[in-house]
Design an enzyme around this catalytic site. Structure first.
Site, PDB file in Angstrom:
ATOM      1  N   SER A 213      21.324  49.718  31.477  1.00 24.83           N
ATOM      2  CA  SER A 213      20.880  50.786  32.384  1.00 24.83           C
ATOM      3  C   SER A 213      21.018  50.425  33.852  1.00 24.83           C
ATOM      4  O   SER A 213      20.641  51.217  34.714  1.00 24.83           O
ATOM      5  CB  SER A 213      19.413  51.129  32.122  1.00 24.83           C
ATOM      6  OG  SER A 213      19.137  51.132  30.761  1.00 24.83           O
ATOM      7  N   ALA A 214      21.480  49.212  34.135  1.00 23.70           N
ATOM      8  CA  ALA A 214      21.791  48.790  35.513  1.00 23.70           C
ATOM      9  C   ALA A 214      20.555  48.621  36.396  1.00 23.70           C
ATOM     10  O   ALA A 214      20.656  48.575  37.615  1.00 23.70           O
ATOM     11  CB  ALA A 214      22.763  49.772  36.172  1.00 23.70           C
TER      12      ALA A 214
ATOM     13  N   THR B  24      26.686  42.952  25.726  1.00 21.90           N
ATOM     14  CA  THR B  24      25.600  43.837  26.170  1.00 21.90           C
ATOM     15  C   THR B  24      25.622  44.053  27.683  1.00 21.90           C
ATOM     16  O   THR B  24      25.224  45.110  28.174  1.00 21.90           O
ATOM     17  CB  THR B  24      24.237  43.235  25.764  1.00 21.90           C
ATOM     18  OG1 THR B  24      24.312  42.817  24.414  1.00 21.90           O
ATOM     19  CG2 THR B  24      23.118  44.239  25.902  1.00 21.90           C
TER      20      THR B  24
ATOM     21  N   HIS C 229      14.708  45.397  37.362  1.00 21.09           N
ATOM     22  CA  HIS C 229      13.298  45.771  37.199  1.00 21.09           C
ATOM     23  C   HIS C 229      12.410  45.033  38.205  1.00 21.09           C
ATOM     24  O   HIS C 229      12.706  43.895  38.582  1.00 21.09           O
ATOM     25  CB  HIS C 229      12.843  45.451  35.771  1.00 21.09           C
ATOM     26  CG  HIS C 229      13.515  46.306  34.744  1.00 21.09           C
ATOM     27  ND1 HIS C 229      13.069  47.569  34.437  1.00 21.09           N
ATOM     28  CD2 HIS C 229      14.618  46.102  33.988  1.00 21.09           C
ATOM     29  CE1 HIS C 229      13.862  48.100  33.506  1.00 21.09           C
ATOM     30  NE2 HIS C 229      14.808  47.220  33.216  1.00 21.09           N
TER      31      HIS C 229
END
Ligand SMILES: Cc1cc2nc3c(=O)[nH]c(=O)nc-3n(C[C@H](O)[C@H](O)[C@H](O)COP(=O)(O)OP(=O)(O)OC[C@H]3O[C@@H](n4cnc5c(N)ncnc54)[C@H](O)[C@@H]3O)c2cc1C
Length: 261
Positions: free
Chosen positions: A45-46, A40, A49
């Site tokens: 999405s790199a 994964t 957060h």
């Protein structure tokens, strides 16, 4: 006999290996694929957060915020690209503004720094000129960022290897058994013995967990489709843009304008 065996050379396994390499520990990473970052970790999405999304008081919230704060220094230490570009959560519906505020409040409780709800449309437009005029408000998180997932994973692995951690590729762990001094791991390349096991097998972590624990867990993976835009659309927005989760799904930004050659 190893002190620690880590199953999986994704970002979690390689980060664990790198951390262990600070100590006098005889450790090894077993990976069934031919290289690091084949699970994964290679297809996400790199996004680093900010930490407003995770449930308040949860371990995930704590580690998300701590991890975010570590990233600028880590990227310098290990020399991988990281851009602290910030993020917007965009609210298109005036009635949903309390949901945006709730996200802000959760973020503040989680310890996310410098969060801000912006409802001034002129300011929103100034910050992101290509955002739709329908944006009623945004949650601005300046600490959010983007990272190259491959380089992050590879950099952690290379640093761990340089500091003495073994990596065995094409080595699939098939079974784990308890032994007197620790654990025996049956693999496609023979038997490995270790005092401790770090289970970093990603989507397959439940398999190993269930081999040794009475409390059973089940990981239900999900699949989705991503639209990858051409690099020419790269400057269309300068931050990561999320839609406020809700019942209405509308586009948050205007389609890019392409210049005919
Ligand atoms: C579409 C998508 C988008 C995402 N976007 C983000 C994002 O923007 N930001 C973010 O922080 N997170 C994001 N995530 C989540 C993030 O990618 C994962 O949490 C992270 O990559 C998990 O890393 P891991 O090391 O636990 O697992 P993996 O990268 O899957 O590594 C597990 C490794 O274990 C190996 N393995 C498995 N079974 C065995 C076995 N029997 N023997 C030996 N080796 C084995 C696998 O081959 C693999 O290499 C996203 C996930 C998805 C799917």
């Amino acid at each position: 006999m190893y002190d620690v065996i880590i199953i999986g050379a994704g970002v979690a396994g390689c980060a664990s290996a790198r951390e262990l390499s600070r100590y006098k520990v005889n450790a090894c990473v077993l990976e069934r694929e031919e290289d690091v970052c084949c699970g994964t970790s290679k297809a996400n999405s790199a996004i680093v957060h900010a930490g407003y999304d995770a449930a308040e008081g949860s371990l995930m919230a704590k580690l998300n915020v701590e991890g975010n704060q570590m990233m600028p220094e880590l990227s310098k230490e290990l020399d991988f690209p990281f851009k602290q570009c910030g993020s917007f959560v965009v609210c298109l519906d005036e009635e949903a503004l309390p949901d945006l505020q709730a996200l802000y409040e959760r973020g503040v409780k989680n310890g996310v720094r410098d969060l801000e709800v912006i409802t001034d449309k002129a300011r929103i437009h100034e910050m992101e000129p290509n955002l739709t005029d329908e944006a009623e408000g945004v949650l601005y998180a300046p600490t959010a960022g983007i990272v190259c997932p491959f380089n992050l994973n590879i950099a952690l692995a290379e640093n761990a290897y340089t500091n003495g951690i073994d990596f065995k590729f094409d080595t699939e762990v098939k079974n784990i058994r308890k032994t007197e001094g620790g654990w025996a791991l049956e693999t496609s390349q023979g038997l490995y013995e270790t005092r401790y096991v770090v289970n970093a097998a990603g989507l397959y972590a439940d398999v190993f967990h269930n081999m040794v624990s009475e409390t059973k867990i089940h990981i239900t993976p999900r699949r989705g489709d991503y639209c990858l835009l051409d690099k020419s659309a790269g400057n269309h927005v300068s931050r990561t843009i999320f839609a406020l989760p809700g019942n209405t799904a509308k586009a948050c930004w205007c389609p890019p304008r392409f210049t005919a050659i």
